[in-house]
Design a protein around this motif. Structure first.
Motif, PDB file in Angstrom:
ATOM      1  N   CYS A  18       0.815  -1.216   0.000  1.00 29.26           N
ATOM      2  CA  CYS A  18       0.000   0.000   0.000  1.00 29.26           C
ATOM      3  C   CYS A  18       0.846   1.263   0.000  1.00 29.26           C
ATOM      4  O   CYS A  18       0.877   1.994  -0.977  1.00 29.26           O
ATOM      5  CB  CYS A  18      -0.945   0.009   1.195  1.00 29.26           C
ATOM      6  N   SER A  19       1.546   1.490   1.089  1.00 30.04           N
ATOM      7  CA  SER A  19       2.205   2.782   1.268  1.00 30.04           C
ATOM      8  C   SER A  19       3.328   3.002   0.264  1.00 30.04           C
ATOM      9  O   SER A  19       3.537   4.121  -0.201  1.00 30.04           O
ATOM     10  CB  SER A  19       2.727   2.900   2.689  1.00 30.04           C
ATOM     11  N   TYR A  20       4.077   1.960  -0.049  1.00 33.97           N
ATOM     12  CA  TYR A  20       5.167   2.122  -1.015  1.00 33.97           C
ATOM     13  C   TYR A  20       4.582   2.491  -2.380  1.00 33.97           C
ATOM     14  O   TYR A  20       5.082   3.373  -3.082  1.00 33.97           O
ATOM     15  CB  TYR A  20       5.976   0.823  -1.118  1.00 33.97           C
ATOM     16  N   ALA A  21       3.466   1.850  -2.718  1.00 32.33           N
ATOM     17  CA  ALA A  21       2.776   2.192  -3.962  1.00 32.33           C
ATOM     18  C   ALA A  21       2.195   3.601  -3.872  1.00 32.33           C
ATOM     19  O   ALA A  21       2.145   4.326  -4.872  1.00 32.33           O
ATOM     20  CB  ALA A  21       1.682   1.167  -4.235  1.00 32.33           C
ATOM     21  N   GLY A  22       1.785   3.981  -2.675  1.00 32.39           N
ATOM     22  CA  GLY A  22       1.263   5.344  -2.460  1.00 32.39           C
ATOM     23  C   GLY A  22       2.356   6.372  -2.725  1.00 32.39           C
ATOM     24  O   GLY A  22       2.124   7.426  -3.339  1.00 32.39           O
ATOM     25  N   ALA A  23       3.573   6.056  -2.274  1.00 34.62           N
ATOM     26  CA  ALA A  23       4.709   6.953  -2.499  1.00 34.62           C
ATOM     27  C   ALA A  23       4.989   7.060  -4.000  1.00 34.62           C
ATOM     28  O   ALA A  23       5.279   8.136  -4.532  1.00 34.62           O
ATOM     29  CB  ALA A  23       5.938   6.430  -1.766  1.00 34.62           C
ATOM     30  N   ASP A  24       4.880   5.934  -4.650  1.00 34.06           N
ATOM     31  CA  ASP A  24       5.072   5.883  -6.096  1.00 34.06           C
ATOM     32  C   ASP A  24       4.058   6.774  -6.809  1.00 34.06           C
ATOM     33  O   ASP A  24       4.394   7.542  -7.716  1.00 34.06           O
ATOM     34  CB  ASP A  24       4.852   4.430  -6.539  1.00 34.06           C
ATOM     35  N   LEU A  25       2.835   6.669  -6.363  1.00 31.01           N
ATOM     36  CA  LEU A  25       1.765   7.461  -6.962  1.00 31.01           C
ATOM     37  C   LEU A  25       2.018   8.953  -6.745  1.00 31.01           C
ATOM     38  O   LEU A  25       1.823   9.770  -7.660  1.00 31.01           O
ATOM     39  CB  LEU A  25       0.419   7.053  -6.357  1.00 31.01           C
ATOM     40  N   ALA A  26       2.484   9.279  -5.533  1.00 34.87           N
ATOM     41  CA  ALA A  26       2.806  10.680  -5.250  1.00 34.87           C
ATOM     42  C   ALA A  26       3.834  11.170  -6.264  1.00 34.87           C
ATOM     43  O   ALA A  26       3.721  12.271  -6.809  1.00 34.87           O
ATOM     44  CB  ALA A  26       3.332  10.820  -3.826  1.00 34.87           C
ATOM     45  N   GLY A  27       4.812  10.322  -6.540  1.00 25.96           N
ATOM     46  CA  GLY A  27       5.841  10.683  -7.521  1.00 25.96           C
ATOM     47  C   GLY A  27       5.274  10.848  -8.914  1.00 25.96           C
ATOM     48  O   GLY A  27       5.536  11.836  -9.600  1.00 25.96           O
ATOM     49  N   ASN A  28       4.461   9.884  -9.324  1.00 29.83           N
ATOM     50  CA  ASN A  28       3.846   9.943 -10.660  1.00 29.83           C
ATOM     51  C   ASN A  28       3.002  11.185 -10.842  1.00 29.83           C
ATOM     52  O   ASN A  28       2.915  11.742 -11.924  1.00 29.83           O
ATOM     53  CB  ASN A  28       2.966   8.707 -10.886  1.00 29.83           C
ATOM     54  N   ASN A  29       2.364  11.610  -9.747  1.00 29.21           N
ATOM     55  CA  ASN A  29       1.496  12.784  -9.826  1.00 29.21           C
ATOM     56  C   ASN A  29       2.265  14.091  -9.631  1.00 29.21           C
ATOM     57  O   ASN A  29       1.664  15.148  -9.496  1.00 29.21           O
ATOM     58  CB  ASN A  29       0.385  12.699  -8.769  1.00 29.21           C
ATOM     59  N   ARG A  30       3.606  13.970  -9.551  1.00 25.26           N
ATOM     60  CA  ARG A  30       4.460  15.154  -9.361  1.00 25.26           C
ATOM     61  C   ARG A  30       4.126  15.907  -8.083  1.00 25.26           C
ATOM     62  O   ARG A  30       4.157  17.118  -8.031  1.00 25.26           O
ATOM     63  CB  ARG A  30       4.328  16.103 -10.565  1.00 25.26           C
ATOM     64  N   LEU A  31       3.764  15.165  -7.055  1.00 25.46           N
ATOM     65  CA  LEU A  31       3.511  15.809  -5.756  1.00 25.46           C
ATOM     66  C   LEU A  31       4.834  15.893  -5.006  1.00 25.46           C
ATOM     67  O   LEU A  31       5.626  14.954  -5.031  1.00 25.46           O
ATOM     68  CB  LEU A  31       2.511  14.985  -4.933  1.00 25.46           C
ATOM     69  N   ASN A  32       5.052  17.017  -4.358  1.00 24.89           N
ATOM     70  CA  ASN A  32       6.320  17.204  -3.656  1.00 24.89           C
ATOM     71  C   ASN A  32       6.281  16.673  -2.238  1.00 24.89           C
ATOM     72  O   ASN A  32       5.314  16.880  -1.522  1.00 24.89           O
ATOM     73  CB  ASN A  32       6.650  18.706  -3.581  1.00 24.89           C
ATOM     74  N   TYR A  33       7.338  15.987  -1.883  1.00 24.89           N
ATOM     75  CA  TYR A  33       7.559  15.752  -0.445  1.00 24.89           C
ATOM     76  C   TYR A  33       9.058  15.828  -0.224  1.00 24.89           C
ATOM     77  O   TYR A  33       9.840  15.586  -1.142  1.00 24.89           O
ATOM     78  CB  TYR A  33       6.926  14.451   0.040  1.00 24.89           C
ATOM     79  N   PRO A  34       9.490  16.209   0.981  1.00 31.59           N
ATOM     80  CA  PRO A  34      10.891  16.561   1.210  1.00 31.59           C
ATOM     81  C   PRO A  34      11.851  15.420   0.925  1.00 31.59           C
ATOM     82  O   PRO A  34      11.559  14.256   1.194  1.00 31.59           O
ATOM     83  CB  PRO A  34      10.937  16.935   2.696  1.00 31.59           C
ATOM     84  N   ALA A  35      13.012  15.781   0.420  1.00 34.54           N
ATOM     85  CA  ALA A  35      14.042  14.801   0.088  1.00 34.54           C
ATOM     86  C   ALA A  35      14.666  14.194   1.340  1.00 34.54           C
ATOM     87  O   ALA A  35      15.387  13.213   1.266  1.00 34.54           O
ATOM     88  CB  ALA A  35      15.118  15.471  -0.760  1.00 34.54           C
ATOM     89  N   GLU A  36      14.372  14.789   2.502  1.00 37.88           N
ATOM     90  CA  GLU A  36      14.934  14.254   3.750  1.00 37.88           C
ATOM     91  C   GLU A  36      14.318  12.906   4.110  1.00 37.88           C
ATOM     92  O   GLU A  36      14.805  12.204   4.976  1.00 37.88           O
ATOM     93  CB  GLU A  36      14.677  15.213   4.925  1.00 37.88           C
ATOM     94  N   VAL A  37      13.203  12.587   3.477  1.00 41.36           N
ATOM     95  CA  VAL A  37      12.527  11.330   3.789  1.00 41.36           C
ATOM     96  C   VAL A  37      13.188  10.185   3.040  1.00 41.36           C
ATOM     97  O   VAL A  37      13.242  10.173   1.822  1.00 41.36           O
ATOM     98  CB  VAL A  37      11.030  11.410   3.397  1.00 41.36           C
ATOM     99  N   LYS A  38      13.751   9.249   3.801  1.00 43.35           N
ATOM    100  CA  LYS A  38      14.364   8.073   3.181  1.00 43.35           C
ATOM    101  C   LYS A  38      13.438   6.881   3.383  1.00 43.35           C
ATOM    102  O   LYS A  38      13.138   6.526   4.528  1.00 43.35           O
ATOM    103  CB  LYS A  38      15.717   7.763   3.833  1.00 43.35           C
ATOM    104  N   ILE A  39      12.997   6.319   2.284  1.00 39.71           N
ATOM    105  CA  ILE A  39      12.025   5.229   2.390  1.00 39.71           C
ATOM    106  C   ILE A  39      12.736   3.881   2.469  1.00 39.71           C
ATOM    107  O   ILE A  39      13.668   3.618   1.721  1.00 39.71           O
ATOM    108  CB  ILE A  39      11.069   5.254   1.183  1.00 39.71           C
ATOM    109  N   ILE A  40      12.284   3.060   3.399  1.00 36.42           N
ATOM    110  CA  ILE A  40      12.749   1.679   3.446  1.00 36.42           C
ATOM    111  C   ILE A  40      11.537   0.793   3.198  1.00 36.42           C
ATOM    112  O   ILE A  40      10.546   0.861   3.934  1.00 36.42           O
ATOM    113  CB  ILE A  40      13.384   1.342   4.816  1.00 36.42           C
ATOM    114  N   ARG A  41      11.614  -0.003   2.147  1.00 33.29           N
ATOM    115  CA  ARG A  41      10.460  -0.834   1.796  1.00 33.29           C
ATOM    116  C   ARG A  41      10.466  -2.122   2.628  1.00 33.29           C
ATOM    117  O   ARG A  41      11.483  -2.782   2.751  1.00 33.29           O
ATOM    118  CB  ARG A  41      10.506  -1.170   0.305  1.00 33.29           C
ATOM    119  N   VAL A  42       9.327  -2.438   3.181  1.00 32.52           N
ATOM    120  CA  VAL A  42       9.186  -3.684   3.946  1.00 32.52           C
ATOM    121  C   VAL A  42       7.998  -4.461   3.374  1.00 32.52           C
ATOM    122  O   VAL A  42       7.074  -3.857   2.827  1.00 32.52           O
ATOM    123  CB  VAL A  42       8.963  -3.405   5.457  1.00 32.52           C
ATOM    124  N   PRO A  43       7.998  -5.782   3.486  1.00 33.85           N
ATOM    125  CA  PRO A  43       6.897  -6.552   2.896  1.00 33.85           C
ATOM    126  C   PRO A  43       5.545  -6.229   3.524  1.00 33.85           C
ATOM    127  O   PRO A  43       4.522  -6.288   2.853  1.00 33.85           O
ATOM    128  CB  PRO A  43       7.290  -8.005   3.141  1.00 33.85           C
TER     129      PRO A  43
END
Ligand code: SF4
Ligand code: SF4
Ligand code: FES
Lengths: 144, 329
Positions: A18-43
């Motif tokens: 869910c959330s990792y795909a949500g982050a992906d969608l945010a990117g696809n939609n050109r929505l900004n969120y700070p670069a300080e956020v480092k994502i670690i994907r978990v199953p």
């Protein structure tokens, strides 16, 4: 003398479904969120052992956020229900020890909620920036 | 003074050994001093007769020793358990640490155990301690013979005893007690009422004294993993290498979380800590949170119940709500 602007280091554990795909969608939609956020994907959000969160702080994170599917939507049916109890306990212990509870958060973000993902991250980074550097959960050995 | 005597316990053990019910007896013997009682395994009646003790210093919970001895030995073991110890016993059974049939539990009533630390604080140079009714007659090197009331020497955990009723036994000596309405969460509530900075300072003062001897882990009946993260040199948490604020807390957060929902509040961790750290205040915080958020749960009250952190309901409160609750108070 110039004071360096404080940029927090944020670790975001995101469940794959869910959330990792949500982050992906945010990117696809050109929505900004700070670069300080480092994502670690978990199953699954349930994969996150409380020690992971403590370890992230130990290694220099200023805030840690855990994102998973909405209750009822977990890919493994019930993982996030366990997460909910586990994190409630971890956060209440941190609070009990006098550690700023605003540095930790759990948020349910679905794959369709790109906008919520971006808004959550913006808000969380703002909160942590206001708190300043993580001092109470840092490990000097892990600092360069 | 305890309501059953050493002789009562001894007679039971000798009888069960003689009639073949059990092959070994797990009890206590005198440690280096009179105010120490060490967990001891007995197999022959003569040693039992001479070395076995039952007095106001038998605080040690024997249930965890059953894991080691049931694996090592053949036959059945007799074990003496006080009411609070029986909760640990049930919890160990729930976690399949040994088989119920291998153990013969003799329930012994307990009127509270004396804390050697409190005794030593009141009397210097102790030569001997003899129980006389509700008092201890303490012979000292510098101060002659002193008489101290056991009631003034009780361990902290006994002052807030949760139950005088045994949660398990095969044979009960003496009278059964009741589950107590103890004030064991008052201290936790007092800490919760402090400001975050005060809480931080409080725990900093307590936890920075930890010498990482691991005694609290070793004694804990909920800590029975065969490989422990605190024994793993690459875990980054195996010793006290850096004396910064975080390192001092990490061990305790991990340990408290590990036993959360399974801790019976037996109080052994605080009893054995050589640094006198009130570890029970960490465990009770979790018990209190669990009771308030997920329904009242006492680990070890019964065998086979599901610990709250490996369980859930569809409408549990969110983590944010649980932690923020304090704000409204
Ligand atoms: S954490 Fe302490 S009180 Fe809880 S079961 Fe272990 S030794 Fe007993
Ligand atoms: S028993 Fe006390 S000093 Fe030893 S590791 Fe536990 S808390 Fe630290
Ligand atoms: S799969 Fe997303 S929380 Fe379990």
């Amino acid at each position: 003398m110039q004071v360096k602007e404080f940029k927090p280091l944020i670790v975001a554990f995101c469940c794959n479904w869910c959330s990792y795909a949500g982050a992906d969608l945010a990117g696809n939609n050109r929505l900004n969120y700070p670069a300080e956020v480092k994502i670690i994907r978990v199953p699954c959000s349930c994969r996150v052992n409380p020690t992971f969160i403590l370890r992230a702080f130990q290694r220099g994170a200023d805030g840690v956020i855990l994102c998973g599917c909405h209750p009822g939507d977990c890919h493994y049916t019930s993982g996030n229900y366990y997460t909910r109890r586990r994190m409630a306990m971890l956060f209440s212990m941190l609070d009990y020890l006098g550690i700023e509870r605003e540095r930790t958060r759990v948020e349910w973000v679905s794959a369709a909620e790109g906008a919520k993902f971006a808004a959550t991250m913006n808000d969380f980074v703002q909160t942590v920036t206001a708190l300043g550097e993580n001092k109470r959960l840092e490990d000097l050995r892990c600092k360069a | 003074m305890q309501s059953v005597t050493r002789q009562d316990l001894l007679d039971t053990a000798l009888e069960k050994l003689a009639d073949g019910t059990v092959s070994h007896v797990l009890g206590w013997s005198r440690g280096t001093f009179d105010y120490e009682a060490t967990p001891t395994l007995f197999s022959d009646p003569d040693t039992l007769r001479t070395a076995f003790v039952w007095n106001d210093f038998c605080g040690a919970n024997l249930s965890k020793y059953l894991i080691k001895h049931t694996r090592r030995l053949e036959g059945r073991l007799l074990v003496f358990l006080k009411p609070c110890d029986t909760y640990s016993f049930n919890q160990l059974l729930t976690e399949h640490r040994f088989e119920r049939e291998r153990v013969f539990v003799v329930g012994v009533p307990c009127n509270g155990m004396a804390d050697p630390r409190k005794l030593k604080a009141q009397a210097d140079g102790i030569l001997s301690v003899t129980a006389e009714g509700d008092t201890l007659s303490v012979e000292t090197l510098y101060d002659g013979t002193r008489t101290l009331a056991v009631a003034d020497l009780l361990e902290e955990r006994c002052l807030t005893c949760k139950s005088r009723r045994h949660a398990a036994y095969d044979l009960l000596l003496g009278e059964e007690g009741e589950v107590q309405d103890s004030a064991r969460f008052d201290e936790v509530a007092a800490i919760e009422a402090m400001s975050p900075d005060e809480r931080f300072a409080f725990w900093q003062k307590e936890l920075s004294r930890c010498i990482r001897c691991n005694a609290c882990r070793d004694v804990c009946p909920a800590c029975t993993c065969e490989q422990c993260v605190f024994g793993n040199p690459s875990s980054g948490v195996e010793n006290k290498a850096a004396s910064n604020e975080f390192e001092e807390k990490l061990f305790h957060i991990i340990r408290a979380l590990h036993v959360a929902g399974r801790c019976t509040d037996c109080g052994e961790c605080s009893r054995v800590c050589p640094q006198g750290i009130p570890l029970h205040l960490l465990n009770r915080k979790f018990i209190k949170e669990i009771n308030e958020n997920y329904g009242v749960y006492q680990a070890g009250a019964e065998v086979g119940t599901r610990a709250p952190l490996v369980d859930f309901t569809l409408d549990d409160p969110e983590a944010e709500t649980v932690v923020r609750r304090g704000d409204d108070a």
